[in-house]
Design a protein around this motif. Structure first.
Motif, short mmCIF file in Angstrom:
data_model
loop_
_atom_site.label_atom_id
_atom_site.label_comp_id
_atom_site.label_asym_id
_atom_site.label_seq_id
_atom_site.Cartn_x
_atom_site.Cartn_y
_atom_site.Cartn_z
N SER A 64 1.04 14.18 -1.38
CA SER A 64 0.24 13.70 -0.25
C SER A 64 1.05 13.85 1.04
O SER A 64 2.27 13.69 1.05
N PRO A 101 -5.86 12.44 -1.01
CA PRO A 101 -6.33 11.56 -2.09
C PRO A 101 -5.25 11.10 -3.06
O PRO A 101 -5.27 9.97 -3.54
N ASN A 154 -2.48 10.06 -2.57
CA ASN A 154 -1.69 8.93 -2.08
C ASN A 154 -1.99 7.64 -2.85
O ASN A 154 -1.15 6.77 -2.98
N GLN A 155 -3.23 7.57 -3.35
CA GLN A 155 -3.63 6.39 -4.14
C GLN A 155 -2.66 6.15 -5.30
O GLN A 155 -2.26 5.02 -5.56
N GLU A 193 1.12 5.37 -4.01
CA GLU A 193 1.33 4.02 -3.50
C GLU A 193 0.88 2.97 -4.52
O GLU A 193 0.96 1.78 -4.24
N THR A 233 -2.12 2.19 -5.26
CA THR A 233 -3.18 1.42 -4.63
C THR A 233 -4.21 1.06 -5.70
O THR A 233 -4.60 1.91 -6.50
N ILE A 280 -7.93 0.00 -6.45
CA ILE A 280 -9.26 -0.06 -5.83
C ILE A 280 -10.03 -1.26 -6.38
O ILE A 280 -10.22 -1.38 -7.58
N ARG A 297 -14.48 3.26 -3.58
CA ARG A 297 -13.62 4.33 -4.08
C ARG A 297 -12.55 4.64 -3.06
O ARG A 297 -12.59 4.14 -1.93
N PHE A 298 -11.58 5.50 -3.47
CA PHE A 298 -10.55 5.97 -2.54
C PHE A 298 -11.05 7.27 -1.90
O PHE A 298 -12.15 7.77 -2.22
N PHE A 349 -9.11 -2.09 -1.18
CA PHE A 349 -8.05 -2.04 -2.20
C PHE A 349 -7.12 -3.24 -2.13
O PHE A 349 -7.08 -3.96 -1.13
N ASP A 388 -2.89 -4.30 -3.39
CA ASP A 388 -1.61 -3.66 -3.69
C ASP A 388 -0.63 -4.74 -4.10
O ASP A 388 -0.61 -5.82 -3.52
N TYR A 410 -6.64 3.36 5.07
CA TYR A 410 -6.42 4.78 4.83
C TYR A 410 -7.60 5.59 5.33
O TYR A 410 -8.76 5.22 5.09
#
Lengths: 410, 230
Positions: free
Chosen positions: A103, A128, A130-131, A134, A136, A138, A142-143, A190, A192, A203
């Motif tokens: 990413s 995408p 990156n989810q 990181e 992340t 959800i 969605r991401f 999301f 974390d 994001y």
């Protein structure tokens, strides 16, 4: 194998010699207790390390750029290095087999507004993948996906706390946010595990950001997740190679750490792994020492006990006891005492660990101290074996004394 | 029942050996009541230990119930002891943490009898020595005479061929001695072979045959008045 009468003999013997049984049991229980506590606390320490690093993906590598500090090929120091889409694509093509996720990131700060509520937040423009980099999670919707990027969509995924700040308890998914004058559709919310700051982020697609806020192909940072099939050493080598290649590509001095660097989780993982391995080795050493001391303790007591009972064995033999029945009786008694008291120590240890677990996490950087079932199983085997050996050797000797000598003993 | 021919036994004492039994010949038939007399060091205890399979002899032959005793290992000896022999010791040798009843039942445990059965049999024998009321007492709650009677019940409970008694009255006063001897006489009258070791004339006189031992040899072997009386 199961002989009720034998057990009755053993329980009678234990019951009539309580002090002796308790003393030998205590040695073992104490050794196991110490072993459990020691092991549990180190496990806790290792847990803390693992969580400290698990907020982001374990296999991530970040390519960071700043200004040069070493002159190179006639260029002065202080030159600002800028990553671009072509660098991102280069990384993707060059190391395709070694990369699991990739990413690009542009870091921005914007004011987000919904009706009368507003706040300034970090907005990261990303790909995408990156989810996963990181980690992340959800919660709703969605991401970002490839389609959002292709179409330069004005969509946004917001952190749980942004949703709370701007929407309170009301639903946010599908609503439109105002960001610096443009309207963005909320497609996901999301959470974390990295803490509050990581949940006050939004994001947006990287292509959208490049188009609207600068109209260029600049990138702040490239993040990749290396292929988890790589060994730690392989991953470190990969990180070093990528660093060298990128410096060469961007005309940076090979040793210019400040201009471009790859921060590799594999390095940190390796360090932590080595540290924990040493810690575990140390604990196993000390713990085994404690166990051995316990075993020697019970061996001593068994030697004494058997000496004390030599006359009884002589009587039993005169009445028709076979040597094997005497050895069997003593060994079974010893195994019973070691097993029961060992488990007592084990459970006491585990109980203490759960009891003090929470306060340890707060004050001493020790999280969820516990012992694994493998350790419990191993300790059981060690205990039963030690009970067996501790009793077998002296019992065998006592059983082989001629009854006439045994009867004379006092 | 017991046949001993030219029996020798010596104990190693450093470099030398102490020759304790120097050729004993003895034949005891079933139902006899024999006492072995001798001063300490005469070898009488050694003889009893060999007869009782608690010790092994060096030379000569020993037949127990027509079976030649040779190359005994502990396991075989234990089986034979359990089957043929009952022991009564001077110091009683009861197991201190077991009740009188459990002590009597112990040989039956090694015989492989079920718990229920052996407690019934043990109680029967305790009754026989007059201690039924004391069945659930521990040895240290019993008098010396009572302890010895428990030991006798224990020696009898497996219905052995021979009862071996090593100074059975050695630790008792004269009144209790008499009652213990009376018990042994009763047993003998029921047909049991009884083999007693003693250094007391009064005890020996109550048996039917006196074998005198001196320095590892038999110096006399006589039947007593008691034997003629029957």
């Amino acid at each position: 194998m199961f002989d009720l009468d034998r057990w009755r003999e053993i329980f009678q013997s234990i019951n009539k010699n309580r002090l002796r049984s308790v003393m030998s049991g205590f040695t073992v229980a104490f050794a196991i207790l110490l072993f459990t506590l020691l092991f549990g606390i180190v496990t806790g320490l290792s847990n803390s390390f693992k969580t400290a690093f698990s907020d982001d993906a374990q296999n991530s590598m970040e390519v960071r750029v700043r200004k040069t500090t070493i002159p190179f090929k006639g260029m002065q120091t202080g030159r600002k290095i800028q990553l671009k889409n072509e660098d991102y694509n280069f990384v993707g093509n060059e190391y395709e087999s070694k990369i699991q996720y990739q990413s690009a990131i542009i870091y921005k700060n914007f004011t987000l507004k919904y009706k009368n509520e507003a706040g300034t937040y970090s907005v990261n423009a990303v790909n995408p993948d990156n989810q996963f980099l990181e980690k992340t999670i959800i919660e709703e919707g969605r991401f970002l996906n490839e389609r959002d990027l292709r179409k330069n969509s004005k969509v946004i995924v917001i952190g749980r706390l942004i949703k709370q700040d701007l929407f309170g308890e009301k639903p946010a998914l599908g609503k439109r946010l105002n960001m610096n004058g443009s309207s963005y559709l909320i497609i996901g919310i999301f959470s974390d595990e990295g803490g509050d700051n990581d949940e006050r982020i939004a994001y947006i697609p990287i292509t959208t950001a490049q188009m609207i806020y600068g109209n260029n192909d600049y990138i702040s940072q490239i993040v990749v997740g290396y292929n988890p099939d790589l060994s730690l050493d392989g991953a470190i080598a990969f990180g070093n190679k990528m660093e060298r290649d990128l410096r060469k590509r961007m005309n940076i001095h090979p040793d210019d750490q400040s201009a471009l660097s790859v921060r590799n989780m594999a390095d940190a993982n390796k360090g932590v792994g080595q540290f924990l391995a040493i810690l575990y080795a140390l604990v196993i050493l000390v713990g085994s020492g404690t166990l051995v001391a316990g075993i020697i303790g019970i061996s001593n007591i068994m030697i004494f006990v058997i000496k004390e009972r030599t006359k009884e064995f002589g009587i039993r033999k005169a009445l028709g006891a076979k040597p094997s029945s005497i050895v069997g009786m003593v060994v079974q008694e010893s195994v019973l005492i070691t097993a029961i008291s060992g488990y007592f120590g084990l459970f006491l240890g585990t109980y203490i660990l759960t009891l003090i677990g929470d306060s340890l996490e707060k004050d001493y950087f020790i999280k969820d101290p516990s012992v694994s079932s493998g350790i419990v199983f191993g300790a059981t085997v060690v205990l039963i074996l030690s009970g067996l050996i501790a009793a077998y050797v002296p019992a065998k000797r006592a059983a082989n004394i001629k009854p006439i000598e045994a009867l004379r003993a006092d | 029942m017991i046949r001993i021919e030219n029996l020798h036994k010596s104990y190693p004492m450093g470099k030398d050996a102490l020759h304790v039994l120097k050729g004993i010949n003895l034949h005891i038939k079933e139902g006899e009541f024999v006492s072995i007399m001798g001063s300490s060091g005469s070898g009488k205890s050694t003889l009893l230990n060999i007869v009782g399979l608690l010790d092994v002899h060096d030379e000569g032959e020993y037949y127990l119930n027509d079976q030649l005793i040779k190359d005994m290992n502990e396991k075989k000896a234990a089986l034979l002891r359990n089957k043929f022999l009952g022991f009564v010791f001077q110091s009683f040798n009861l197991i201190s943490y077991k009740t009188a009843l459990e002590n009597v039942a112990l040989p039956l445990y090694y015989k492989g009898m079920s718990r229920k059965e052996r407690l019934i049999v043990a109680m029967e024998y305790l009754d026989k020595v007059g201690l039924k009321a004391w069945a659930n007492h521990l040895p240290n709650e019993l008098s010396g005479g009572q302890k010895q009677r428990v030991a006798i019940a224990r020696a009898l409970v497996t219905k052995p061929k021979v009862v071996l008694a090593d100074e059975p009255t050695g630790a008792l006063d004269s009144t209790t001695s008499d009652s213990v001897m009376q018990l042994l006489k009763d047993i003998n009258n029921e047909g049991m072979t009884v083999f007693v070791i003693t250094h007391e004339e009064e005890v020996a006189e109550q048996t039917k045959r006196i074998v005198r031992l001196k320095d590892g040899l038999i110096i006399s072997d006589k039947y007593t008045k008691a034997s003629k009386a029957v």
